[in-house]
Design a protein around this motif. Structure first.
Motif, mmCIF file in Angstrom:
data_model
loop_
_atom_site.group_PDB
_atom_site.id
_atom_site.type_symbol
_atom_site.label_atom_id
_atom_site.label_comp_id
_atom_site.label_asym_id
_atom_site.label_seq_id
_atom_site.Cartn_x
_atom_site.Cartn_y
_atom_site.Cartn_z
ATOM 1 N N ARG A 297 20.012 -16.307 38.731
ATOM 2 C CA ARG A 297 19.373 -17.342 39.844
ATOM 3 C C ARG A 297 18.260 -18.714 39.587
ATOM 4 O O ARG A 297 19.141 -19.411 40.137
ATOM 5 N N LEU A 298 17.660 -18.565 38.381
ATOM 6 C CA LEU A 298 17.060 -19.235 37.857
ATOM 7 C C LEU A 298 17.360 -19.846 36.215
ATOM 8 O O LEU A 298 16.999 -19.551 35.710
ATOM 9 N N PRO A 299 18.987 -20.368 35.908
ATOM 10 C CA PRO A 299 19.128 -20.390 34.232
ATOM 11 C C PRO A 299 18.503 -22.134 34.110
ATOM 12 O O PRO A 299 18.730 -21.497 32.734
ATOM 13 N N ARG A 300 17.382 -22.725 34.786
ATOM 14 C CA ARG A 300 17.318 -23.544 33.434
ATOM 15 C C ARG A 300 15.999 -23.200 33.428
ATOM 16 O O ARG A 300 15.306 -23.894 32.074
ATOM 17 N N ALA A 301 15.396 -22.046 34.671
ATOM 18 C CA ALA A 301 13.644 -21.913 34.202
ATOM 19 C C ALA A 301 13.376 -20.448 33.191
ATOM 20 O O ALA A 301 12.414 -20.176 32.856
ATOM 21 N N THR A 302 14.983 -20.069 33.336
ATOM 22 C CA THR A 302 14.438 -18.229 32.423
ATOM 23 C C THR A 302 13.910 -18.182 31.250
ATOM 24 O O THR A 302 12.758 -17.494 31.133
ATOM 25 N N VAL A 303 14.700 -19.181 30.205
ATOM 26 C CA VAL A 303 13.490 -19.303 29.324
ATOM 27 C C VAL A 303 12.216 -19.461 28.809
ATOM 28 O O VAL A 303 11.463 -18.363 28.679
ATOM 29 N N GLY A 304 11.733 -19.630 29.367
ATOM 30 C CA GLY A 304 10.279 -20.601 30.035
ATOM 31 C C GLY A 304 9.740 -19.686 29.759
ATOM 32 O O GLY A 304 8.709 -19.213 29.710
ATOM 33 N N ILE A 305 10.205 -18.965 31.190
ATOM 34 C CA ILE A 305 9.265 -17.503 32.304
ATOM 35 C C ILE A 305 9.310 -16.577 31.172
ATOM 36 O O ILE A 305 8.818 -15.803 30.878
ATOM 37 N N LEU A 306 11.000 -16.216 30.604
ATOM 38 C CA LEU A 306 10.548 -14.675 29.858
ATOM 39 C C LEU A 306 9.807 -14.972 28.860
ATOM 40 O O LEU A 306 9.215 -13.882 27.941
ATOM 41 N N GLY A 307 9.590 -16.307 28.197
ATOM 42 C CA GLY A 307 9.199 -16.624 26.929
ATOM 43 C C GLY A 307 7.183 -16.610 27.402
ATOM 44 O O GLY A 307 7.200 -15.609 26.348
ATOM 45 N N ALA A 308 7.543 -17.001 28.445
ATOM 46 C CA ALA A 308 6.034 -16.714 29.533
ATOM 47 C C ALA A 308 5.139 -15.079 28.974
ATOM 48 O O ALA A 308 4.023 -14.924 28.482
ATOM 49 N N PHE A 309 6.241 -14.700 29.696
ATOM 50 C CA PHE A 309 6.012 -13.076 30.100
ATOM 51 C C PHE A 309 5.793 -12.366 28.669
ATOM 52 O O PHE A 309 4.814 -11.720 28.396
ATOM 53 N N ALA A 310 7.001 -12.568 27.692
ATOM 54 C CA ALA A 310 6.719 -11.976 26.433
ATOM 55 C C ALA A 310 4.835 -12.230 25.392
ATOM 56 O O ALA A 310 4.745 -11.476 25.141
ATOM 57 N N PHE A 311 5.169 -14.025 25.642
ATOM 58 C CA PHE A 311 3.747 -14.010 24.882
ATOM 59 C C PHE A 311 2.500 -13.989 25.424
ATOM 60 O O PHE A 311 1.479 -12.738 24.922
ATOM 61 N N ALA A 312 2.076 -14.133 27.086
ATOM 62 C CA ALA A 312 1.359 -12.934 27.333
ATOM 63 C C ALA A 312 1.321 -11.424 26.879
ATOM 64 O O ALA A 312 0.200 -11.190 27.086
ATOM 65 N N SER A 313 2.571 -10.644 27.211
ATOM 66 C CA SER A 313 2.448 -9.870 26.711
ATOM 67 C C SER A 313 1.709 -8.977 25.352
ATOM 68 O O SER A 313 1.032 -7.837 25.578
ATOM 69 N N TYR A 314 2.148 -9.995 24.915
ATOM 70 C CA TYR A 314 1.799 -9.602 23.215
ATOM 71 C C TYR A 314 -0.104 -10.037 23.176
ATOM 72 O O TYR A 314 -0.238 -9.225 22.627
ATOM 73 N N LEU A 315 -0.177 -10.865 23.863
ATOM 74 C CA LEU A 315 -1.556 -11.263 24.019
ATOM 75 C C LEU A 315 -2.393 -10.381 24.572
ATOM 76 O O LEU A 315 -3.450 -10.364 24.792
ATOM 77 N N MET A 316 -1.624 -9.980 25.675
ATOM 78 C CA MET A 316 -2.289 -8.949 26.482
ATOM 79 C C MET A 316 -3.031 -7.759 25.663
ATOM 80 O O MET A 316 -3.934 -7.032 25.843
ATOM 81 N N LEU A 317 -1.742 -6.960 24.925
ATOM 82 C CA LEU A 317 -2.481 -5.789 23.982
ATOM 83 C C LEU A 317 -3.046 -5.930 23.102
ATOM 84 O O LEU A 317 -3.530 -5.484 22.698
ATOM 85 N N GLN A 318 -2.542 -7.559 22.352
ATOM 86 C CA GLN A 318 -2.952 -7.980 20.808
ATOM 87 C C GLN A 318 -4.895 -7.566 21.000
ATOM 88 O O GLN A 318 -4.718 -7.688 20.136
ATOM 89 N N PHE A 319 -4.932 -7.944 22.255
ATOM 90 C CA PHE A 319 -6.282 -9.117 22.195
ATOM 91 C C PHE A 319 -7.131 -9.027 23.547
ATOM 92 O O PHE A 319 -8.137 -9.066 23.851
ATOM 93 N N GLY A 320 -6.452 -7.226 23.541
ATOM 94 C CA GLY A 320 -6.925 -7.092 25.442
ATOM 95 C C GLY A 320 -8.060 -6.500 25.043
ATOM 96 O O GLY A 320 -8.894 -6.428 25.681
ATOM 97 N N PRO A 321 -8.388 -5.733 24.259
ATOM 98 C CA PRO A 321 -9.788 -5.052 23.437
ATOM 99 C C PRO A 321 -10.539 -5.929 23.310
ATOM 100 O O PRO A 321 -11.602 -4.972 23.374
ATOM 101 N N ILE A 322 -10.108 -6.746 22.423
ATOM 102 C CA ILE A 322 -11.550 -7.797 22.286
ATOM 103 C C ILE A 322 -11.928 -8.751 23.469
ATOM 104 O O ILE A 322 -12.851 -9.150 23.289
ATOM 105 N N PHE A 323 -10.818 -8.585 24.260
ATOM 106 C CA PHE A 323 -11.733 -9.189 25.366
ATOM 107 C C PHE A 323 -12.421 -8.669 26.698
ATOM 108 O O PHE A 323 -12.666 -9.348 27.444
ATOM 109 N N ASP A 324 -12.279 -7.275 25.827
ATOM 110 C CA ASP A 324 -12.543 -6.224 26.951
ATOM 111 C C ASP A 324 -11.832 -6.088 28.306
ATOM 112 O O ASP A 324 -12.569 -6.466 29.809
ATOM 113 N N LEU A 325 -10.348 -6.565 27.987
ATOM 114 C CA LEU A 325 -9.499 -6.969 29.717
ATOM 115 C C LEU A 325 -9.930 -5.298 30.069
ATOM 116 O O LEU A 325 -9.204 -4.422 29.748
ATOM 117 N N PRO A 326 -9.413 -5.940 31.477
ATOM 118 C CA PRO A 326 -9.225 -4.263 32.376
ATOM 119 C C PRO A 326 -8.267 -3.451 32.226
ATOM 120 O O PRO A 326 -7.386 -4.135 31.913
#
Lengths: 310, 540
Positions: B461-490
């Protein structure tokens, strides 16, 4: 084989692909017989590649249908492509793969590739398959595409502007290959925007303009349609045979200016050459008109493609 | 000016991406500092002492820290230590793309056809990257100022600007060096050779901290000059001479690159090594590999796959080597107690490896999957898919072969890196359960397939935006898991991370529910993309 002989190699019915704003392909009804070489002629953006992509099942028609040897191009696309050899208008990038590896890669997907045929075509076009794709010139890329299209002896060849990038010698070699392939029993559908090119090899020609098929003609009719713009320059002080030129069959729009004559020439050159017998011609320039010029000459400019088709 | 605008336009996604990464890196580390370092001076000094022990184990990668008890010193070490590497990678990708990628695509030819001199074309590219590099470095400084503001402190502007200038000049020096190297070698080798040179210069500097014999040579490395300034720490400095040397490298590299470009043919190297003359070849390759589905895909990607496998395995071994030396200092930091409590259950070292290494391995594996998805999108846009589909293969077959190639590639990486963890943990006397290590490694494969499936669907559907969206999702997922406890994320926010599905298989065994959901997402994603693929236009 008998069944295939009975059905059309290509048949389309009201085939349409609407991209909006008047772009696309509209209500194409076309039939190409087996063992025929069919030229698909049209200016850039007329809808040639869109038609070909519909036939190859690469794009979904908005409306209508297309069949190759009786098989639906969309529903039976895998079976269709077993019978087809395809040359795209532009070869894609294969980076650092060598020519021989591109052939092995795509041939491995297809199966049934004859290595002797590959060798013979590559030799014929002097295509070094040991070189990397990115080192190929645009002409060599096109030659590789020709090998890929012909290498499995398909029943139907669909070739999108096949001679673009080829030098005149290789163009002649290509025309010979097309003739031999047709003689061996294959059907060939090739697109072009150059009238003289399709004259070399085609039995019939379809002319498309603004997404609509405006004319399907055999070679005789094409010969009648085509014309040349000529510019003849005579030696200073020599006699200009204006009257003989004006009366030559096929010569029109004669304009005399000093020792130069410009005119258009339809049909064969024989009557004009006879009219020039004994004249001292020091220069002769012949321009092949573009397809648009042919349209404007033979059809009224304000006539719509639909009206022309009628 | 038009050429500079074109250079900026061609590199606009790099600018947006690296500016975002730079901002996030500095902002998160600032906020993280206030979460873990404590609030009193005594707490922060204790934190700095513990963290300095960790830093002493990482000198092979990062320069020694200064004033870790302050937000400036901490961010200088934690964020800018890595950003230097990130900017070098950006310079590598951007310069080799400008010198060779654009040449392959005919963009350079078109630019030169406008009458622009070759030296001007090189200068425009360097100027374009300079603007991008300064913008990205400035966004990192803004991250520091805003991050410090979030912690209730005001950060002085001058050091922040000095750091931005330093980082940008460093990136520019790497860019010019890569641009020069790309002129000298064959196009297909440009990125590899330039990458090897930058890696060599990086290692020369970082290893010279450990091996005295290398200290006499480190003046050759731009990484050396970047670490001589540490303006963010209160007692840090901005070394004007070192910064001028970086500027000199940028100018000299650019001038030499322009000279080399002026004297070479387009598409060729300045130094062309001609192989022995050989007669033309007209035979197709007889290799069986090209006829076997999936194997041909792996063979086609063999160089990239080898690099991914080697890279992930080396990282795996490095994590194991560092585990014993850095875990105890980390555990002694009170601010990290909540963080460690989230994943350390039972044996410390296996828990640490399970969370830290396999968390990072998931990020790397998602990167591998995204790289493959990018290749699929490129195959579509450059017409390769059109030619593939002109063969008697269905679109579903193409999709399944792509998925199988990716799964097999991920399997190879998972097995080799798993073996690396197993062997190194044996040498480090870290007791790992072999079966669980195998399970943890193999679970990376379905994890990669999730990203591939989502990517296949997005790229339709979005060939040009795919890498950016997936990369951002992967990076955000990593940060949420690794730093979620430090920042007391729900908890529900942390549950949004794709990494959560993986669980802690090394210490807690396979999370059957997570595995089922992972497989279900992968299957559903590929099924949906098969439907979309069937209906979409190709090559239009």
């Amino acid at each position: 084989m008998l069944r295939e002989m009975a059905v059309a190699a290509i048949r389309t019915s009201k085939l349409s692909k609407d991209y909006g704003h008047g772009h696309g392909l509209f209500e194409l009804d076309l039939e190409v017989s087996p063992r025929e070489v069919f030229g698909y002629l049209g200016p850039n953006g007329a809808g040639k590649s869109t038609t070909i992509r519909c036939l190859m099942g690469l794009i979904q028609p908005t409306f209508g249908s297309a069949f190759i040897f009786g098989l639906d191009c969309r529903r039976d696309s895998v079976a269709v492509k077993r019978k087809v050899g395809y040359l795209p208008g532009e070869m894609p990038q294969f980076g650092s793969l060598r020519g021989k590896e591109v052939i092995a890669y795509l041939g491995g997907m297809r199966g049934g590739v004859d290595p002797k045929l590959v060798r013979s075509i590559a030799e014929r076009f002097s295509l070094d398959l040991g070189r990397r794709f990115r080192e190929y010139s645009s002409g060599n890329k096109k030659k590789l595409g020709i090998v890929l299209a012909f290498m499995h002896k398909p029943d139907l060849l669909i070739l999108d502007e096949p001679t673009g990038g080829l030098d005149p010698l290789n163009q002649q070699e290509f025309y010979k290959l097309v003739g031999e392939t047709r003689d061996a029993g294959a059907t060939i559908f090739l697109s072009s925007h150059i009238l003289s090119e399709v004259e070399h090899v085609c039995d019939r020609v379809g002319i498309i303009r603004s997404g609509r098929l405006v004319k399907v003609a055999d070679l005789d009719e094409i010969h009648r349609i085509r014309f040349h713009r000529l510019e003849l320059e005579f030696a200073p002080g020599s006699e200009v045979p204006e009257a003989a030129i004006r009366s030559a069959t096929g010569v029109e729009d004669v304009v005399v200016s000093d020792h130069t004559i410009t005119c258009t020439m339809k049909g064969t050159f024989d009557p004009l050459l006879k009219a020039l017998a004994g004249a001292s011609v020091i220069n002769l320039v012949s321009h092949e008109p573009s397809l648009e010029e042919i349209f404007l000459t033979y059809y009224r400019a304000d006539e719509t493609p639909e009206a022309i088709a009628r | 000016m038009t050429a500079i605008r074109l250079a900026l336009r061609l590199g606009r996604w790099g600018l947006v991406g690296f500016a975002t990464v730079s901002f996030i890196a500095t902002f998160i580390n600032c906020v993280g500092f206030y979460q873990v370092a404590g609030h009193t001076q005594a707490e922060r000094e204790a934190f700095a002492k513990s963290f300095a022990q960790i830093a002493s184990q990482l000198t092979v990668l990062l320069p020694p820290p200064v004033r870790l008890d302050t937000v400036g010193g901490y961010v200088q070490y934690r964020a800018y230590g890595s950003l230097v590497i990130v900017f070098a990678i950006w310079a590598l990708a951007s310069a080799s793309g400008a010198a060779r990628g654009d040449e392959d695509r005919g963009i350079v030819e078109m630019i030169l056809a406008t009458g622009l001199a070759r030296a001007q074309a090189v200068a425009a590219r360097i100027a374009g990257f300079a603007v991008a590099s300064f913008a990205a470095a400035l966004s990192a400084s803004i991250g520091v100022i805003l991050g410090a503001g979030a912690g209730g402190e005001s950060f002085p502007t001058v050091p922040a600007l000095e750091e931005a200038f330093l980082l940008a000049i460093f990136g520019l020096s790497c860019y010019s060096l890569v641009l020069l190297i790309a002129q000298l070698v064959a196009p297909r080798m440009a990125t590899g050779v330039a990458g090897a040179v930058l890696l060599g210069l990086f290692l020369l500097n970082s290893l010279s901290r450990t091996f005295d014999s290398l200290a006499t040579l480190r003046w050759l490395s731009p990484f050396r000059y970047s670490e001589l300034s540490q303006p963010l720490a209160p007692s840090g400095n901005f070394d004007v001479r070192a910064t001028l040397v970086l500027a000199g490298i940028a100018v000299a590299g650019g001038v030499l690159a322009a000279l080399a470009f002026t004297h070479r043919d387009l598409g060729s190297a300045l130094i062309a090594l001609r192989g022995p003359a050989r007669p033309p070849m007209y035979e197709p390759s007889r290799s069986l590999i090209w006829r076997i589905p999936v194997i041909r895909g792996i063979y086609d990607r063999r160089v990239g796959l080898t690099m991914w496998t080697a890279g992930v395995s080396v990282m795996a071994a490095l994590f194991v080597v560092l585990t014993k030396t850095i875990v105890q200092p980390l555990l002694s930091i009170p601010g990290l107690a909540t963080y460690f409590a989230a994943f350390i259950h039972g044996a410390v070292y296996p828990s640490f490896l399970s969370f830290i290494w396999f968390g990072f391995a998931q990020l790397l594996m998602s990167g591998f999957a995204i790289a493959q998805v990018a290749r699929w999108a490129a195959e579509d846009t450059d017409g390769r898919l059109e030619l593939i589909l002109s063969n008697p293969v269905s679109r579903t077959q193409v999709l399944l072969e792509r998925a199988a190639v990716l799964a097999l590639g991920a399997l190879i990486i998972a097995i080799v890196s798993g073996v690396a963890v197993g062997i190194e943990s044996h040498y480090q006397s870290i007791d790992l359960d072999a079966r669980r290590l195998a399970e943890a490694s193999l679970l990376l494969v379905p994890f990669a397939l999730v990203f591939a499936a989502v990517g296949a669907l997005l790229s339709a559907r979005l060939p040009r935006a795919t890498v950016g969206i997936l990369g951002a999702f992967a990076f955000a997922s990593y940060l949420m898991l690794q730093f979620g406890p430090i920042f007391d994320l729900p908890a529900w926010v942390q549950d949004l991370s794709a990494f959560k599905l993986y669980g802690q298989p090394l210490t807690e065994g396979v999370d059957q529910t997570g595995l089922m959901i992972t497989l279900a997402i992968a299957v559903a994603g590929f099924a949906a993309s098969a439907v979309v693929m069937q209906r979409r236009d190709v090559g239009a």
